[in-house]
Design an enzyme around this catalytic site. Structure first.
Site, PDB file in Angstrom:
ATOM      1  N   GLU A  34       6.083  -9.208  -3.198  1.00 21.67           N
ATOM      2  CA  GLU A  34       6.680  -8.457  -4.305  1.00 21.67           C
ATOM      3  C   GLU A  34       6.276  -9.064  -5.634  1.00 21.67           C
ATOM      4  O   GLU A  34       6.353 -10.285  -5.808  1.00 21.67           O
ATOM      5  CB  GLU A  34       8.204  -8.473  -4.141  1.00 21.67           C
ATOM      6  CG  GLU A  34       8.855  -7.185  -4.546  1.00 21.67           C
ATOM      7  CD  GLU A  34       8.405  -6.028  -3.653  1.00 21.67           C
ATOM      8  OE1 GLU A  34       7.476  -5.307  -4.052  1.00 21.67           O
ATOM      9  OE2 GLU A  34       8.986  -5.875  -2.570  1.00 21.67           O
ATOM     10  N   HIS A  35       5.872  -8.206  -6.553  1.00 21.23           N
ATOM     11  CA  HIS A  35       5.385  -8.613  -7.871  1.00 21.23           C
ATOM     12  C   HIS A  35       4.178  -9.539  -7.744  1.00 21.23           C
ATOM     13  O   HIS A  35       3.968 -10.428  -8.556  1.00 21.23           O
ATOM     14  CB  HIS A  35       6.520  -9.272  -8.696  1.00 21.23           C
ATOM     15  CG  HIS A  35       7.571  -8.278  -9.093  1.00 21.23           C
ATOM     16  ND1 HIS A  35       7.435  -7.436 -10.176  1.00 21.23           N
ATOM     17  CD2 HIS A  35       8.757  -7.954  -8.531  1.00 21.23           C
ATOM     18  CE1 HIS A  35       8.494  -6.641 -10.267  1.00 21.23           C
ATOM     19  NE2 HIS A  35       9.315  -6.933  -9.271  1.00 21.23           N
ATOM     20  N   THR A  36       3.411  -9.324  -6.695  1.00 21.85           N
ATOM     21  CA  THR A  36       2.165 -10.074  -6.536  1.00 21.85           C
ATOM     22  C   THR A  36       0.954  -9.206  -6.865  1.00 21.85           C
ATOM     23  O   THR A  36      -0.120  -9.733  -7.154  1.00 21.85           O
ATOM     24  CB  THR A  36       2.000 -10.578  -5.081  1.00 21.85           C
ATOM     25  OG1 THR A  36       2.284  -9.486  -4.204  1.00 21.85           O
ATOM     26  CG2 THR A  36       2.920 -11.729  -4.768  1.00 21.85           C
ATOM     27  N   ASP A  37       1.119  -7.874  -6.829  1.00 20.64           N
ATOM     28  CA  ASP A  37      -0.084  -7.023  -6.963  1.00 20.64           C
ATOM     29  C   ASP A  37      -0.756  -7.197  -8.319  1.00 20.64           C
ATOM     30  O   ASP A  37      -1.962  -7.421  -8.403  1.00 20.64           O
ATOM     31  CB  ASP A  37       0.189  -5.549  -6.604  1.00 20.64           C
ATOM     32  CG  ASP A  37       1.225  -4.837  -7.438  1.00 20.64           C
ATOM     33  OD1 ASP A  37       1.901  -5.487  -8.262  1.00 20.64           O
ATOM     34  OD2 ASP A  37       1.363  -3.600  -7.272  1.00 20.64           O
ATOM     35  N   GLY A 125      14.056   7.091  -7.740  1.00 17.26           N
ATOM     36  CA  GLY A 125      14.706   5.934  -8.360  1.00 17.26           C
ATOM     37  C   GLY A 125      15.270   4.951  -7.342  1.00 17.26           C
ATOM     38  O   GLY A 125      16.089   4.109  -7.669  1.00 17.26           O
ATOM     39  N   ALA A 126      14.819   5.047  -6.090  1.00 14.56           N
ATOM     40  CA  ALA A 126      15.351   4.152  -5.056  1.00 14.56           C
ATOM     41  C   ALA A 126      14.387   3.013  -4.761  1.00 14.56           C
ATOM     42  O   ALA A 126      14.548   2.286  -3.789  1.00 14.56           O
ATOM     43  CB  ALA A 126      15.635   4.940  -3.780  1.00 14.56           C
ATOM     44  N   SER A 130       8.789   7.041  -5.321  1.00 18.46           N
ATOM     45  CA  SER A 130       8.743   8.506  -5.424  1.00 18.46           C
ATOM     46  C   SER A 130       7.695   8.929  -6.450  1.00 18.46           C
ATOM     47  O   SER A 130       7.076   9.973  -6.313  1.00 18.46           O
ATOM     48  CB  SER A 130      10.115   9.074  -5.768  1.00 18.46           C
ATOM     49  OG  SER A 130      10.596   8.501  -6.949  1.00 18.46           O
ATOM     50  N   GLU A 167       0.025   5.804 -14.267  1.00 17.51           N
ATOM     51  CA  GLU A 167       1.219   4.983 -14.547  1.00 17.51           C
ATOM     52  C   GLU A 167       1.000   4.127 -15.791  1.00 17.51           C
ATOM     53  O   GLU A 167       1.855   4.056 -16.669  1.00 17.51           O
ATOM     54  CB  GLU A 167       1.514   4.027 -13.375  1.00 17.51           C
ATOM     55  CG  GLU A 167       1.955   4.691 -12.105  1.00 17.51           C
ATOM     56  CD  GLU A 167       3.420   5.124 -12.114  1.00 17.51           C
ATOM     57  OE1 GLU A 167       4.182   4.723 -13.019  1.00 17.51           O
ATOM     58  OE2 GLU A 167       3.789   5.882 -11.202  1.00 17.51           O
ATOM     59  N   ASP A 179       1.560   0.589  -4.827  1.00 17.43           N
ATOM     60  CA  ASP A 179       2.259   1.812  -4.403  1.00 17.43           C
ATOM     61  C   ASP A 179       1.273   2.921  -4.061  1.00 17.43           C
ATOM     62  O   ASP A 179       1.363   3.562  -3.009  1.00 17.43           O
ATOM     63  CB  ASP A 179       3.206   2.302  -5.504  1.00 17.43           C
ATOM     64  CG  ASP A 179       4.229   1.246  -5.878  1.00 17.43           C
ATOM     65  OD1 ASP A 179       4.376   0.277  -5.118  1.00 17.43           O
ATOM     66  OD2 ASP A 179       4.879   1.406  -6.927  1.00 17.43           O
TER      67      ASP A 179
END
Ligand code: GLA
Length: 393
Positions: A34-37, A125-126, A130, A167, A179
């Site tokens: 997580e938060h590595t990309d 938002g989960a 999405s 994005e 993602d």
């Protein structure tokens, strides 16, 4: 939902569905990394079996109309192919708009306008992507409608990279590539092990034996996620700049081993940035260990790494918050689970747990009841298997 469902909706909005084609793109859950990309590290996401359905049909003029059943308040959004700019009041429709613009600017001809319908069967938002799901559903739709030939592996990589551009430049979130890669290139029954620096990748069979993945949505509205996400990015950029200034020759934090980081860490001036960098480096190392564990069937070890990941995101990266911490803590207490952590950007959104298949009901009862008591509203649960990436249906 099936093809008929989305075509019926198309007919309801646009009068007839003759000539319309249907598509699906999944959401994703990130198992670890997580938060590595955006730090040039590794990730291990998988595509979900729920996501976004799209039906679309070409028009003969240059107008695009789009409608989402999930955001009826936006109404049918209209725009002209030659005048595409982000508009806050267009809400969700800014994603397909951005994809159309990115395609056209990158030599992928969209010869005419089209009518489009969207229906998502995943919560937005989960923290389950999405937005990447809408982007990649739009991308496979455009490829098919305008015969752009992006269905093969190289085409999917191109779609994912364009989605990231949308994005970053059109929506204004400086997100990484995870993602869109998971959504465009996911394969059923596997997780995608991706090196975000080189885009080298391989599929890791998701064989959890007597265990399965349960996704837990905090149902916390994710206010200000974008600005805090961008803040984490710039903290990592500052850490990297300090390291580079001190003579460490790396292109990204993902280039550092844990030992190298420990030797060099004092060069990072701000203690907050130092902690952010520590998470990025240790989390990247955890992904490599987690893949080895998964590939040799050491599921308990895999679960333990998920727990370490959560704690690191809680204290070093500070992207969890009360609701996600509560879900992780309750999962750990439940006695049915090998590991649990937040997934996605954080600050609300979802967590995942590796739960004994025959204990899932007991698990959701245990976590659900206590979450409601501590937090004051319900969380929701999804039993999840890894599905295929974006496609025509
Ligand atoms: C969001 C971003 C991804 C990734 C995750 C955190 O989902 O879109 O690029 O950075 O957060 O791992």
């Amino acid at each position: 939902m099936d093809t008929r469902g989305i075509l019926t909706l198309f007919e309801k909005i646009y009068g007839s569905s003759g000539g319309a084609e249907s598509f699906f793109a999944p959401g994703r859950v990130n198992l670890i990394g997580e938060h590595t990309d955006y730090n040039g590290g590794h990730v291990l996401p998988c595509a979900l079996t729920f996501g976004t359905y799209v039906a679309a049909r070409k028009r003969t003029d240059g107008t695009v109309r789009c409608f989402s059943e999930n955001f009826p308040e936006s109404g049918v959004v209209f725009f002209e192919l030659d005048e595409i700019a982000p508009e806050p009041r267009h809400g969700w429709a800014n994603y397909p708009k951005g994809v159309v613009k990115a395609f056209r600017e990158n030599g992928l001809p969209i010869g005419s306008g089209f009518d489009m319908i969207v229906r998502g069967d995943m919560p937005s938002g989960a923290g389950l992507s999405s937005s990447a799901s809408i982007e990649m559903a739009t991308a496979v739709m455009l490829s098919s409608l305008f015969s752009l030939g992006l269905e093969d592996e190289a085409g999917r990589v191109r779609m994912a990279l364009l989605g990231k551009e949308v994005e970053n430049r059109f929506i204004g979130v400086k997100s990484g590539i995870m993602d869109q890669f998971a959504v465009a290139l996911g394969r059923a029954g596997t997780a995608l092990f991706l090196d975000c620096a080189t885009l080298e990748r391989r599929y890791v069979p998701l064989e959890l034996g007597k265990y399965e993945i349960v996704v837990m949505n905090t149902n916390k509205s994710r206010a200000l996620v974008e600005s805090r996400y961008n803040e984490r990015r710039s903290e990592c950029d500052r850490a990297l700049a300090d390291l580079q200034k001190s003579g460490v020759t790396i292109r990204s934090l993902g280039d550092l081993s844990v030992e190298e980081f420990e030797q060099a860490a004092d060069a990072i001036q701000d203690p907050v940035c130092r902690r952010r960098a520590r998470h990025a480096v240790l989390e990247n190392a955890r992904v490599l260990t987690a893949v080895a564990a998964l590939e040799s069937g050491r599921i308990a070890e895999f679960g333990g790494l998920l727990n370490e990941s959560h704690v690191s995101l809680q204290f070093d990266y500070e992207t969890t918050g009360r609701e996600l911490d509560c879900l992780a803590e309750l999962s750990w207490q439940s006695g049915e689970c090998l590991g649990a952590r937040m997934t996605g950007a954080g600050f609300g959104g979802s967590a995942l747990a590796i739960v004994r298949s025959d204990g899932v009901d007991a698990f959701t009862r245990f976590v659900g009841e206590r979450y409601r008591r501590y937090i004051g509203y319900d969380c929701s649960f999804f039993r999840s298997v890894a599905g295929d990436g974006a496609r025509r249906i």
